[in-house]
Design a protein around this motif. Structure first.
Motif: not given
Length: 177
Positions: A45-70
């Protein structure tokens, strides 16, 4: 007035030294070794959080199955319009938001990991908060604050974040290792 200048200058220097000491303390508080002392591994999870490609989601959005985090954008708690009342009263001046997760294919033990201190409530029916199975939190780990485990079934998941100190937080949802 001239006699006061050395006193004021001394106070300014002492205050500045205090700030420098506080900065040094803050650097000591960040301890990468703390990341290995959680009750379960969080380095993924720490590596995911450091990834420059980590998507930004608005409150209420859905985290897709392809994204481990946001990075979840949060709103001032008074304006957050949360879909589930937090089980713990958020302090004034804090932030909140929600994140939706599609149904998991395989029911089982999952973990929700946060980058910063905040309260989370998890629901699979949109009305009641699920009780966590376990949680772990360690101060000093850069980029990860806590990880909480839940038993998930195969219905959609709602995560409500409240009590955050800033207007965004990184969230990861993954199977437990």
């Amino acid at each position: 007035m001239r006699r006061m200048f050395p006193i004021i200058a001394g106070l300014v220097l002492a205050f500045g030294a205090g700030l420098a000491a506080d900065g040094a303390w803050a650097q000591q508080a960040s301890d990468p070794a703390a990341c290995t002392s959680f009750d379960w591994p969080i380095l993924r999870e720490q590596a995911w959080f450091e990834a420059p490609s980590l998507p930004r989601l608005d409150s209420g959005a859905t985290l897709s199955a392809e994204m481990p985090g946001a990075v979840l954008a949060l709103k001032p708690i008074a304006e957050a319009d949360l879909p589930l009342t937090p089980s713990r009263e958020p302090k004034p001046g804090t932030f909140g938001g929600s994140l939706r997760i599609p149904p998991v294919v395989t029911p089982g033990l999952y973990q929700v990991t946060l980058s910063d201190n905040a309260w989370i409530d998890v629901s699979q029916d949109g009305r009641t908060t699920r009780k966590p199975v376990a949680s772990t939190m360690r101060p000093g780990c850069p980029g990860v604050s806590k990880s909480i485990r839940f038993q998930f079934g195969t219905t959609p998941i709602l995560i409500v974040v409240s009590g955050a100190k800033s207007n965004s937080i990184k969230v990861a949802v993954s199977t437990a290792e």
